[in-house]
Motif scaffolding. Structure first.
Motif, mmCIF file in Angstrom:
data_model
loop_
_atom_site.group_PDB
_atom_site.id
_atom_site.type_symbol
_atom_site.label_atom_id
_atom_site.label_comp_id
_atom_site.label_asym_id
_atom_site.label_seq_id
_atom_site.Cartn_x
_atom_site.Cartn_y
_atom_site.Cartn_z
ATOM 1 N N ARG A 150 4.182 71.201 -4.598
ATOM 2 C CA ARG A 150 3.235 72.031 -5.338
ATOM 3 C C ARG A 150 1.813 71.499 -5.177
ATOM 4 N N GLY A 151 0.917 72.385 -4.789
ATOM 5 C CA GLY A 151 -0.485 72.014 -4.637
ATOM 6 C C GLY A 151 -0.865 71.512 -3.272
ATOM 7 N N THR A 152 0.116 71.212 -2.413
ATOM 8 C CA THR A 152 -0.219 70.734 -1.069
ATOM 9 C C THR A 152 -0.609 71.900 -0.174
ATOM 10 N N ARG A 153 -1.249 71.573 0.942
ATOM 11 C CA ARG A 153 -1.793 72.603 1.822
ATOM 12 C C ARG A 153 -1.184 72.518 3.218
ATOM 13 N N CYS A 154 -1.412 73.566 3.985
ATOM 14 C CA CYS A 154 -1.049 73.613 5.399
ATOM 15 C C CYS A 154 -2.330 73.530 6.223
ATOM 16 N N GLU A 155 -2.223 72.958 7.396
ATOM 17 C CA GLU A 155 -3.400 72.801 8.257
ATOM 18 C C GLU A 155 -3.194 73.578 9.544
ATOM 19 N N ALA A 156 -4.129 74.492 9.854
ATOM 20 C CA ALA A 156 -4.066 75.297 11.070
ATOM 21 C C ALA A 156 -5.284 75.029 11.936
ATOM 22 N N ARG A 157 -5.067 75.019 13.245
ATOM 23 C CA ARG A 157 -6.171 74.860 14.195
ATOM 24 C C ARG A 157 -6.477 76.152 14.940
ATOM 25 N N VAL A 158 -5.675 77.169 14.694
ATOM 26 C CA VAL A 158 -5.865 78.469 15.341
ATOM 27 C C VAL A 158 -6.118 79.515 14.269
ATOM 28 N N ALA A 159 -7.092 80.388 14.519
ATOM 29 C CA ALA A 159 -7.421 81.457 13.571
ATOM 30 C C ALA A 159 -7.411 82.795 14.291
ATOM 31 N N MET A 160 -7.027 83.822 13.536
ATOM 32 C CA MET A 160 -7.114 85.197 14.016
ATOM 33 C C MET A 160 -7.984 86.006 13.064
ATOM 34 N N VAL A 161 -8.840 86.826 13.642
ATOM 35 C CA VAL A 161 -9.710 87.677 12.831
ATOM 36 C C VAL A 161 -8.893 88.814 12.232
ATOM 37 N N MET A 162 -9.053 88.997 10.924
ATOM 38 C CA MET A 162 -8.445 90.131 10.213
ATOM 39 C C MET A 162 -9.579 90.924 9.594
ATOM 40 N N ASP A 163 -9.717 92.190 9.994
ATOM 41 C CA ASP A 163 -10.863 92.982 9.546
ATOM 42 C C ASP A 163 -10.398 94.368 9.130
ATOM 43 N N ALA B 79 14.663 81.531 20.242
ATOM 44 C CA ALA B 79 14.387 82.826 19.611
ATOM 45 C C ALA B 79 14.829 82.811 18.155
ATOM 46 N N GLY B 80 13.937 83.285 17.282
ATOM 47 C CA GLY B 80 14.265 83.386 15.866
ATOM 48 C C GLY B 80 14.087 82.109 15.087
ATOM 49 N N VAL B 81 13.501 81.087 15.683
ATOM 50 C CA VAL B 81 13.328 79.790 15.019
ATOM 51 C C VAL B 81 11.843 79.551 14.766
ATOM 52 N N GLU B 82 11.526 79.072 13.585
ATOM 53 C CA GLU B 82 10.154 78.665 13.311
ATOM 54 C C GLU B 82 10.133 77.245 12.763
ATOM 55 N N VAL B 83 9.072 76.544 13.102
ATOM 56 C CA VAL B 83 8.875 75.176 12.639
ATOM 57 C C VAL B 83 7.498 75.107 12.001
ATOM 58 N N VAL B 84 7.454 74.701 10.728
ATOM 59 C CA VAL B 84 6.205 74.680 9.971
ATOM 60 C C VAL B 84 6.132 73.388 9.182
ATOM 61 N N THR B 85 4.958 72.780 9.170
ATOM 62 C CA THR B 85 4.752 71.557 8.398
ATOM 63 C C THR B 85 3.823 71.836 7.230
ATOM 64 N N ARG B 86 4.244 71.387 6.055
ATOM 65 C CA ARG B 86 3.413 71.433 4.856
ATOM 66 C C ARG B 86 3.556 70.106 4.137
ATOM 67 N N GLY B 87 2.438 69.464 3.872
ATOM 68 C CA GLY B 87 2.497 68.155 3.228
ATOM 69 C C GLY B 87 3.301 67.197 4.069
ATOM 70 N N ASP B 88 4.268 66.505 3.442
ATOM 71 C CA ASP B 88 5.077 65.538 4.191
ATOM 72 C C ASP B 88 6.420 66.136 4.610
ATOM 73 N N ARG B 89 6.554 67.470 4.592
ATOM 74 C CA ARG B 89 7.805 68.120 4.990
ATOM 75 C C ARG B 89 7.590 68.975 6.236
ATOM 76 N N THR B 90 8.571 68.952 7.100
ATOM 77 C CA THR B 90 8.626 69.892 8.209
ATOM 78 C C THR B 90 9.850 70.780 8.000
#
Length: 647
Positions: free
Chosen positions: A394-407, A605-616
């Motif tokens: 709770r309260g931790t963040r994710c860090e991204a280095r890639v951005a996409m424009v949403m308009d 296919a169908g797999v995602e890997v995401v890191t948030r805080g100290d968890r992957t």
């Protein structure tokens, strides 16, 4: 909105877990059983009162709070916090009868009747007066209640009525236009009313873009989209103003709806203390995990990276599709964990107990028609226990280095009629997002005029109608050493929906080193070079000025040999222009990521890997087991299962 957006007056440390709770639909003896089952399931928060206006105010000015008093006390006694709704989403019949002018009007003039929900026009003064009166009464009564965790304003703004074409809306639209343009000559210039003899001599002549014999004025339609989003926001802000006055310490939210076209959520985000979302991925759609991830990333981005809340999802089947498939075993858990991985501080459902009557009686719930002896309730218990074990995120963040424009204005403009071809804005975004998601690359969404400095790669696809300042902002990305990728149908129009002359692209021409001479929709074609092979949907006659061609069209007659993908170096940075839709887009994505030194992996296919805080989080949405390398370890994950690793 602040970094501690989900910090509550209660000091609550658990993740939110629960759902919409509608005890007014049930006899009083059911309530005690609800509390027993909530305790077993580890429920921490219940959203209450969403559709209870008629119960709370059965007659004008006559309030019945006794049942809600008892309910709030009961929740508190059982350790469940209340996300208390303002109940303004469905006006009662007495209000409609007294003020029939609150009913919304469709583009063809049809007046929508009482009997469903959301039967109010956003511009209605009578609706706002009665809604804010109810909100004040609720805030004064429950502002100090020990169960109150947050205020939940209205419900799913714009879900059923996002555009109202009534005479009252016409008056509001004229006021909005006067504030935007100042005088009628400026409006005529902006709307290009010299075309088809549409010139106005005063604001009183202007109407909403109702049904016409031929295509409506594109800028009028775009401005009405803007106005309609702003008018709904005015309803939100009217309620928020009362809540801030009476209960200044209580956090406020309203539930967004993922990638929802009709409201520009960027303009709403700062009004809220935290972002909430409702999302119902289709179990029948194999792309659901990817498109759901896209919506989760958008919610996190709307809050500037702060934690957000999943306010609604279905435990299994919904009731409103043509075919309402149940969620197979494991899917609900995976989609819930996906939210936590991508920044959510809570997982809520619609709803707690499945209704026995009404339009949503076949919409799944945490307690289904079958009761506690059921697959769904057992899964409800198991998910509650698992979320409790993740409370330290709770309260931790994710860090991204890639951005996409949403308009959003580009979305509205791109999908108007009278365009070179019928294109979908979401298809443009999804095409790029899919390649990043399947390579384990976390994405933030950004407004084109937002802060882009923290991103190594910025992608603008289909961003059709940006203003000059936004284009200049995007042009700074390669100048500072980043990678800017611009897709077709970006910056073809300005913010007024006027064509940009002399090669389109505006201020991006210099950054990209190209001019676009002609738009050339394609049914099918090919390119040679980077991402070579089949292309679809789009082509252009592109002339390079000081850019290199990384791929060229082949076998497409007039396009043969012309640039399809270009690159212009700028110091340590580079800008790419992509004038088509390559089937091998992933090759281009990998090229740009590698050049920007952004890590990626080709995931099963169908797999995602995401890191948030100290968890992957390794989430396998597929129906077969997989093995994924994470931090040098081989991690095996079963079908529709998850592995959560501490780093």
């Amino acid at each position: 909105m602040t970094d501690d957006a989900l910090k509550s007056p209660s000091g609550m440390s658990a993740l939110w877990y629960g759902g919409d709770y509608n005890p007014e639909q049930w006899p009083r003896e059911v309530w005690d059983d609800d509390m027993r089952l909530m305790r077993r399931a580890g429920v921490t928060v219940a959203t209450v009162g969403v559709f209870s206006w008629a119960r709370l105010e059965p007659r004008e000015g006559e309030y019945d709070f006794a049942w809600l008093d008892e309910l709030m006390d009961l929740l508190h006694a059982n350790g469940v916090r209340a996300d208390l709704a303002t109940a303004t989403a469905s006006p009662p019949k007495w209000l409609v009868d007294k003020h029939p002018e609150i009913l919304p009007v469709t583009q063809d003039g049809t007046v929508l009747s009482f009997g469903g929900r959301q039967h109010y026009r956003p511009s209605s003064a009578a609706y706002r007066t009665h809604a804010t009166r109810l909100v004040r009464a609720m805030a004064e009564r429950y502002g100090d209640h020990p169960a109150l965790e947050a205020w939940h304003v209205n419900n799913e703004y714009g879900c059923h009525v996002s555009r109202d074409y009534s005479d009252e809306a016409a008056v509001g639209f004229r006021v909005w236009l006067r504030e935007r343009y100042g005088d009628i000559d400026a409006l005529n210039e902006a709307w290009g009313t010299a075309f088809w003899s549409q010139r106005y001599t005063e604001f009183a002549q202007v109407d909403p873009p109702r049904v016409t014999p031929a295509g409506t004025n594109p800028t009028q339609t775009l401005d009405f989209d803007r106005y309609s989003s702003d008018e709904l926001r005015a309803c939100l802000r009217a309620e928020i103003a009362v809540l801030r006055e009476v209960t200044p310490g209580i956090p406020i939210t309203t539930n967004f709806m993922g990638l929802f076209k009709n409201i520009d959520y960027w303009t709403w985000a700062d009004d809220l203390d935290f972002i909430s979302d409702d999302l119902y991925p289709d179990p029948e759609d194999p792309d659901s995990p990817m498109t759901a991830a896209m919506a989760r990333d958008l919610m996190r981005s709307l809050g500037g990276g702060a934690p957000w809340m999943l306010m609604e999802q279905a435990t299994s089947a919904v009731n409103w599709r043509e075919f309402n498939a149940p969620k197979p075993a494991g899917m609900h858990r995976l989609l819930s964990l996906q939210c936590v991985a991508r920044g959510a501080d809570g997982i809520m459902q619609f709803q707690w107990r499945q209704s026995k009557a009404g339009s949503e009686k076949f919409h799944a719930a945490m307690v289904p028609h079958a009761g506690e002896d059921s697959r769904i309730y057992r899964d409800t218990e198991a998910l509650g226990a698992e979320l409790a074990s993740l409370a330290d995120l709770r309260g931790t963040r994710c860090e991204a280095r890639v951005a996409m424009v949403m308009d959003w204005p580009s979305w509205w403009a791109l999908e108007q009629g009278s365009m070179p071809s019928t294109l979908s804005y979401l298809d443009q975004l999804t095409r790029w997002y899919r390649e990043l998601w399947s390579r384990g690359v976390l994405v933030d969404f950004v407004p084109a005029s937002g802060d882009l400095d923290g991103y190594d790669v910025v992608i603008a696809a289909g961003a059709l109608a940006l203003d000059d300042a936004a284009l200049e902002n995007l042009a700074t990305v390669p100048e500072r050493g980043g990678r800017l990728v611009v897709g077709y149908q970006t910056a073809v129009l300005d913010e007024r929906a006027h064509a940009r002359l002399d090669g389109y692209l505006g201020a991006l021409q210099g950054a990209l080193g190209v001019r676009v001479e002609e738009l050339w929709p394609l049914r099918a074609g090919r390119i040679d070079g980077l991402a070579g092979g089949a292309v679809t949907e789009w082509g252009e006659i592109v002339r390079t000025v000081d850019a290199e061609a990384l791929a060229t069209f082949v076998g497409s007659d007039d396009l043969d040999g012309l640039p399809a993908i270009t690159r212009k170096a700028s110091g340590d940075g580079a800008a790419y222009y992509v004038a088509t839709a390559p089937a091998a887009l992933g090759d281009l994505v990998e090229h740009v990521l590698a050049e920007a030194d952004v890590d990626f992996a080709r995931l099963p296919a169908g797999v995602e890997v995401v890191t948030r805080g100290d968890r992957t989080f390794v989430l396998n949405h597929a129906t077969a087991s997989c093995t994924v390398a994470v931090d040098g370890r081989a991690v095996e994950v079963g079908p529709r299962d998850a592995a959560i690793l501490r780093r």
